[in-house]
Design an enzyme around this catalytic site. Structure first.
Site, PDB file in Angstrom:
ATOM      1  CD  GLU A 164      -2.795  -1.140   2.501  1.00 24.48           C
ATOM      2  OE1 GLU A 164      -2.633  -0.262   3.363  1.00 24.48           O
ATOM      3  OE2 GLU A 164      -3.663  -2.024   2.604  1.00 24.48           O
ATOM      4  CD  GLU A 344      -3.337  -5.670   4.190  1.00 24.54           C
ATOM      5  OE1 GLU A 344      -4.205  -4.865   4.594  1.00 24.54           O
ATOM      6  OE2 GLU A 344      -2.114  -5.442   4.227  1.00 24.54           O
TER       7      GLU A 344
HETATM    8  O1  IFM Z   1      -3.498  -2.921   9.454  1.00 23.23           O
HETATM    9  C1  IFM Z   1      -3.587  -2.450   8.155  1.00 23.23           C
HETATM   10  C2  IFM Z   1      -2.452  -2.980   7.296  1.00 23.23           C
HETATM   11  O2  IFM Z   1      -1.211  -2.675   7.846  1.00 23.23           O
HETATM   12  C3  IFM Z   1      -2.515  -2.367   5.923  1.00 23.23           C
HETATM   13  N1  IFM Z   1      -3.822  -2.515   5.342  1.00 23.23           N
HETATM   14  C4  IFM Z   1      -4.971  -2.184   6.145  1.00 23.23           C
HETATM   15  C5  IFM Z   1      -4.881  -2.854   7.502  1.00 23.23           C
HETATM   16  C6  IFM Z   1      -6.105  -2.468   8.354  1.00 23.23           C
HETATM   17  O3  IFM Z   1      -6.129  -1.105   8.549  1.00 23.23           O
END
Ligand code: IFM
Length: 439
Positions: A164, A344
């Site tokens: 990200e 994710e």
């Molecule tokens: O915890 C974060 C992660 O580090 C990156 N993506 C989103 C998750 C939830 O906020």
């Protein structure tokens, strides 16, 4: 009941700063998150990643839990300051050995390591020289990435340069709620370009050294819903958040409405470096966003809270599974047919262990069920979705929210470091076993 394809890859994700703890052990250097967390008022509960899940010492137990769940892959990140404490110069053998043991531990349990080189914990020493706003950090990143793969590349076949980068650049440099805490449009654009540049540079370099590596970007994409007829704000946020980090990879360009702001950082020949044909795309997806024009924000746009009355997670993020389908279709429309992994997806909920020591988290199970159904629908519509990594294996340090938000399939009692698999863990275990989403 709907089944997933036979080869569908099931995994779980974590990141170094959020779970490792042991920030003063094993020769690790300071990271920007250590520094940022130590500033008053930056973290909701005044905490830091100092202890987190103490995964640095508990990693074998954690790998055992991944194996028991049945996951075939584990996405983790290496902490740059653990491997190269000052971000340049000397490498730390102890740090490299830690990850080497971790990778061996995964492979011996039949779990594929998916390694991310940057999940935001930049060495503080590089921040003192401008961090990601300094073009030289991109060169240092290549050096670090090269070293990691020199040591682990005989066993690691999937690499994600940055997790990200949009969040790192926008929340860390533009809005200032993440490390390094800057509220500065130029810093946001400079960091964006240098992150993109380093993605292209390191990807090329690693492919040359190891042609069987599978490499891909991971970006958090969330559709922007137009609110209050503020079309300009929506377009701007969509360009900043969803396009500024993928257009360069796929087209070697930036969205037109951002070109002027990025121009000062772009050198001749950069476009060729930015563009790199990835082996896969990793989509991190949770919710949707709404934007509002704002003169008070350095970026001219503000990310709004979810309007009252809509279903939300404990983080206040709207639960809207159909946005997952929309996002996957939109990605294919814009960037073409690329193998996609959900790297994710998950949600926070206010979990507690009950009198019998169990943790029931029906909100999470329902959320996962609905989002997985949207993924299945996308596959039916021809999206080349190859796997799904749940966020997260463990409750952990949720950045500016500290330990107030729990995202884990496994509950962590931070006092005792006891791990308790939640009901959602059992749901995922069954899902993986049967490769089918129950009705
Ligand atoms: O915890 C974060 C992660 O580090 C990156 N993506 C989103 C998750 C939830 O906020």
């Amino acid at each position: 009941m709907k089944s997933f394809p036979n080869q569908f890859l099931w995994g779980v994700s974590t990141s170094s700063y959020q779970i490792e703890g042991a920030i003063h052990s094993g020769g690790r250097g300071e990271s920007i998150w250590d520094r940022f967390s130590s500033l008053p008022g930056r973290i909701a509960d005044g905490s830091s990643g100092e202890m987190a899940c103490d995964h640095y010492h508990n990693w074998e137990e954690d790998l055992g839990l991944i194996q028991e769940m049945g996951a075939g892959a584990y996405r983790f990140s290496t902490a740059w300051p653990r491997i190269q404490p000052l971000g340049s110069g000397r490498f730390n053998t102890e740090g490299l050995q830690f990850y080497s043991r971790l990778v061996d531990g995964l492979l011996s349990r039949g779990i594929e390591p998916w390694l991310c080189l940057n999940h935001w914990d930049l060495p503080q020493a590089l921040q003192e020289k401008g961090g990601w706003t300094n073009r030289d950090t991109a060169m240092r990143f290549v050096e670090y990435g090269w070293k990691v793969l020199e040591v682990l590349g005989d066993r690691v076949k999937h690499v994600i340069p940055h997790n990200e980068p949009n969040v790192l650049s926008i929340l860390g440099h533009g809005i200032g709620i993440h490390a390094p805490g800057l509220q500065d449009a130029s810093a946001c654009f400079a960091s964006a370009h240098h992150l993109n540049l380093s993605h292209g540079l390191v990807s090329r370099e690693l492919k040359i050294c190891q042609s069987d590596l599978q490499l891909g970007p991971v970006v958090s994409l969330q559709p922007v819903i137009e609110q209050d007829r503020d079309q300009n704000a929506s377009e701007r946020l969509d360009a900043l958040w969803n396009k500024m980090f993928l257009d360069p990879v796929f087209f070697g360009t930036y969205p037109e409405i951002l070109e002027e702001e990025l121009k000062p950082w772009i050198h001749e020949g950069d476009s060729e470096i930015l563009q790199f044909k990835p082996d896969f795309f990793g989509l991190n997806h949770y919710t949707v966003m709404r934007a509002q024009s704002s003169g008070k924000s350095a970026l001219g746009v503000r990310i709004m809270e979810t309007p009252a009355g809509l279903p939300v997670t404990d983080s206040g993020w709207e639960i809207r599974p159909e946005a997952m389908l929309e996002q996957l279709l939109e990605f294919r429309e814009r960037y073409g047919d690329v193998p996609i992994y959900i790297t994710e997806n998950g949600c926070s909920s206010p979990d507690q262990s009950d009198a019998s020591g169990e943790v029931q988290d029906p909100l999470r199970t329902q959320y996962l069920r609905d989002y997985l159904a949207a993924g299945l629908e996308a596959m039916e519509q021809g999206v080349d979705l190859r796997g799904w990594f749940f966020w997260s294996l463990l409750d952990n340090f949720e950045w500016a929210e500290g330990y107030t938000k729990r995202f884990g399939l496994i509950y962590v009692d931070y006092e005792t470091q006891q791990r308790i698999p939640k009901d959602s863990y059992r749901f995922v275990q069954k899902l993986i076993q049967e490769n089918t989403l129950p009705d």
